[in-house]
Scaffold this motif. Structure first.
Motif, short mmCIF file in Angstrom:
data_model
loop_
_atom_site.label_atom_id
_atom_site.label_comp_id
_atom_site.label_asym_id
_atom_site.label_seq_id
_atom_site.Cartn_x
_atom_site.Cartn_y
_atom_site.Cartn_z
N ILE A 21 19.40 8.13 9.13
CA ILE A 21 19.38 9.19 8.27
C ILE A 21 19.75 9.80 7.70
CG2 ILE A 21 17.95 10.71 6.22
CD1 ILE A 21 15.05 9.57 8.47
N ILE A 22 20.82 10.01 7.60
CA ILE A 22 22.23 10.93 6.77
C ILE A 22 21.80 12.28 5.94
CG2 ILE A 22 24.35 11.56 6.73
CD1 ILE A 22 25.29 9.36 7.61
N CYS A 23 21.51 13.11 5.26
CA CYS A 23 20.65 14.09 4.85
C CYS A 23 21.44 15.20 4.76
CB CYS A 23 18.70 14.25 5.37
SG CYS A 23 19.10 15.46 6.30
N ALA A 24 21.22 15.80 3.18
CA ALA A 24 22.06 17.20 2.44
C ALA A 24 21.82 18.56 4.16
CB ALA A 24 21.61 17.68 1.42
N ASN A 25 20.83 18.36 4.72
CA ASN A 25 20.45 19.75 5.50
C ASN A 25 19.05 19.71 6.63
OD1 ASN A 25 19.07 22.28 6.63
ND2 ASN A 25 19.80 23.46 4.40
N ALA A 26 19.29 18.91 7.64
CA ALA A 26 18.43 18.30 8.44
C ALA A 26 17.26 19.57 9.37
CB ALA A 26 19.47 17.89 9.81
N ARG A 27 17.65 20.82 8.93
CA ARG A 27 16.38 21.76 9.17
C ARG A 27 15.58 20.87 8.58
NH1 ARG A 27 21.90 23.71 10.80
NH2 ARG A 27 21.70 25.44 9.01
N ARG A 28 15.56 21.55 7.06
CA ARG A 28 14.39 21.07 6.29
C ARG A 28 14.29 19.48 6.11
NH1 ARG A 28 13.31 25.89 6.57
NH2 ARG A 28 15.10 27.36 5.93
N LEU A 29 14.79 18.78 6.34
CA LEU A 29 13.82 17.42 6.69
C LEU A 29 12.73 17.08 7.72
CD1 LEU A 29 13.89 14.92 5.33
CD2 LEU A 29 15.78 13.75 5.95
N THR A 30 11.78 17.75 7.53
CA THR A 30 10.41 17.95 8.83
C THR A 30 10.11 16.87 8.66
OG1 THR A 30 8.99 19.04 6.96
CG2 THR A 30 10.28 20.94 7.84
N PRO A 31 9.58 16.65 9.41
CA PRO A 31 8.09 16.37 9.76
C PRO A 31 7.38 15.26 8.50
CG PRO A 31 8.60 16.90 12.03
CD PRO A 31 9.30 17.74 10.46
N GLU A 32 6.46 16.63 8.50
CA GLU A 32 5.93 16.39 7.05
C GLU A 32 6.85 16.12 5.90
OE1 GLU A 32 4.28 19.48 3.67
OE2 GLU A 32 5.48 19.96 5.06
N LEU A 33 7.78 16.10 5.60
CA LEU A 33 8.40 15.41 4.63
C LEU A 33 8.62 13.17 4.82
CD1 LEU A 33 11.24 18.36 2.88
CD2 LEU A 33 8.95 17.75 2.30
N LEU A 34 8.51 13.61 6.05
CA LEU A 34 8.59 12.42 6.28
C LEU A 34 7.03 11.10 7.01
CD1 LEU A 34 11.77 12.34 10.29
CD2 LEU A 34 11.44 11.76 6.94
N ALA A 35 6.30 12.17 6.76
CA ALA A 35 4.72 11.67 6.50
C ALA A 35 4.18 11.43 5.49
CB ALA A 35 4.57 12.70 7.23
N ILE A 36 5.10 12.36 4.56
CA ILE A 36 4.64 12.19 2.85
C ILE A 36 5.61 10.84 2.72
CG2 ILE A 36 5.04 12.84 0.20
CD1 ILE A 36 4.98 15.82 1.48
N ALA A 37 6.90 10.95 2.94
CA ALA A 37 7.57 9.69 2.67
C ALA A 37 7.37 7.98 3.48
CB ALA A 37 8.95 9.98 2.98
N GLY A 38 6.21 8.59 4.10
CA GLY A 38 5.29 6.90 4.46
C GLY A 38 6.30 6.65 5.91
N LEU A 39 6.84 6.73 6.52
CA LEU A 39 7.36 7.38 7.79
C LEU A 39 6.30 6.83 8.88
CD1 LEU A 39 9.77 6.06 9.54
CD2 LEU A 39 10.13 8.44 10.09
N SER A 40 5.58 5.99 8.99
CA SER A 40 4.94 5.66 10.80
C SER A 40 4.93 6.34 11.54
CB SER A 40 4.40 4.52 10.70
OG SER A 40 5.51 3.76 11.12
N ASP A 41 6.08 6.85 12.21
CA ASP A 41 6.33 6.95 13.62
C ASP A 41 8.23 7.89 13.07
OD1 ASP A 41 7.47 7.62 15.88
OD2 ASP A 41 7.32 5.31 16.77
N PRO A 42 7.31 9.39 13.35
CA PRO A 42 9.09 10.10 13.33
C PRO A 42 10.24 9.52 14.14
CG PRO A 42 7.55 11.56 14.06
CD PRO A 42 6.89 9.80 13.75
N SER A 43 9.42 9.78 15.94
CA SER A 43 10.58 9.28 16.15
C SER A 43 11.42 8.25 16.44
CB SER A 43 9.09 8.84 17.99
OG SER A 43 8.88 7.17 17.79
N ARG A 44 11.29 7.22 15.84
CA ARG A 44 12.03 6.66 14.82
C ARG A 44 12.97 6.62 13.86
NH1 ARG A 44 9.31 0.39 13.42
NH2 ARG A 44 11.41 -0.25 14.38
N ALA A 45 13.34 7.72 13.85
CA ALA A 45 14.34 8.73 13.23
C ALA A 45 15.50 8.96 13.74
CB ALA A 45 13.80 9.60 11.82
N VAL A 46 16.55 8.74 13.27
CA VAL A 46 17.48 9.59 14.00
C VAL A 46 18.65 9.81 13.47
CG1 VAL A 46 19.92 9.38 15.36
CG2 VAL A 46 18.33 8.01 15.72
N ILE A 47 18.37 11.53 12.80
CA ILE A 47 18.46 12.13 11.40
C ILE A 47 19.80 12.93 12.01
CG2 ILE A 47 17.61 14.50 9.61
CD1 ILE A 47 14.99 13.63 10.60
#
Length: 244
Positions: A127-153
């Motif tokens: 995931i390439i994003c505007a602000n990595a510090r603000r792309l929290t596990p909470e937001l990833l969970a809302i988006a539906g990512l089941s396993d946050p360890s599978r994201a490289v931000i």
């Protein structure tokens, strides 16, 4: 075919409604905010008070009613789906979708569950994003990512050519310079994490650089436009004709 007037509607035939955050950024071709990005008609509305500071830095939940009210205006105009121009709008996804009858796709991040499920368990989603510090596990969970360890931000908040026009709203954007920064971040990501099997560009300002990212990484690249295009195609199905 007979057509009826829809009271209060100014124009007709818009495929996608787009909620704009209240910012001042040059929207180059390919950007969600540039109408020439699309091969079909889109309709824009700015959401009052939803600034970058309040949305990304503060995560202000009190803004959700503003988003709902503006989305309802687009719904009344007859759009077939409603999106936004910031991936961090995923914060409001559930509440806005619940308030509308029209499908709501507020964030490019909503593609994460699909991407995650297309990759083997040993592979990860970049995931390439505007602000990595603000792309929290909470937001990833809302988006539906089941396993946050599978994201490289990887974030772009410390990249000066990106940060100036996009986050600090300086008013001038050097497209080639921004592309060079995005490409460098993508190249570093896959070099450090070769297990990244696909890349998602969170920010609505990043689709102009998707082809360049794909060229240097060889990965599938998803962004706001892949999401929006898929819903537009679903709303305007064509009849098939060919040889049998």
């Amino acid at each position: 075919m007979k057509y009826q007037v829809r009271p209060g509607v100014e124009s007709y035939g818009h495929a996608i409604g787009i909620l704009l955050i209240d910012c001042s950024t040059p929207f180059v071709p390919g950007d969600v905010g540039n109408a020439s990005t699309y091969d079909y008609p889109v309709l824009y509305r700015t959401v009052p008070d939803v600034t970058l500071e309040r949305l990304i830095e503060q995560g202000d939940e009190s803004l959700v009613q503003n988003v709902i009210d503006t989305a309802l205006e687009l719904q009344r105009m007859g759009v077939r789906a409603i999106t936004s121009d910031c991936g961090y709008m995923v914060r409001y996804q559930h509440k806005v979708a619940a308030a509308l009858d029209t499908p709501v796709i507020l964030s490019s991040l909503l593609q994460l569950p699909m991407i995650e499920r297309t990759l083997g368990p040993q592979r990860k989603v970049g995931i390439i994003c505007a602000n990595a510090r603000r792309l929290t596990p909470e937001l990833l969970a809302i988006a539906g990512l089941s396993d946050p360890s599978r994201a490289v931000i990887r974030g772009l908040e410390d990249q000066p050519q990106f940060r100036g026009p996009i986050l600090d709203e300086t008013g001038t954007l050097d497209q080639e310079a921004v592309e060079a920064e995005v490409v460098a971040v993508a190249r570093e990501m896959v070099a450090t994490h070769p297990e990244v099997g696909a890349i998602l560009l969170e920010c609505s300002n990043l689709p102009p650089y998707a082809a360049a990212v794909q060229a240097v990484t060889g990965r599938l690249v998803f962004d706001f436009t892949t999401l929006i295009d898929s819903f537009q195609h679903a709303s305007r199905r064509r009849r098939f004709a060919g040889i049998y």
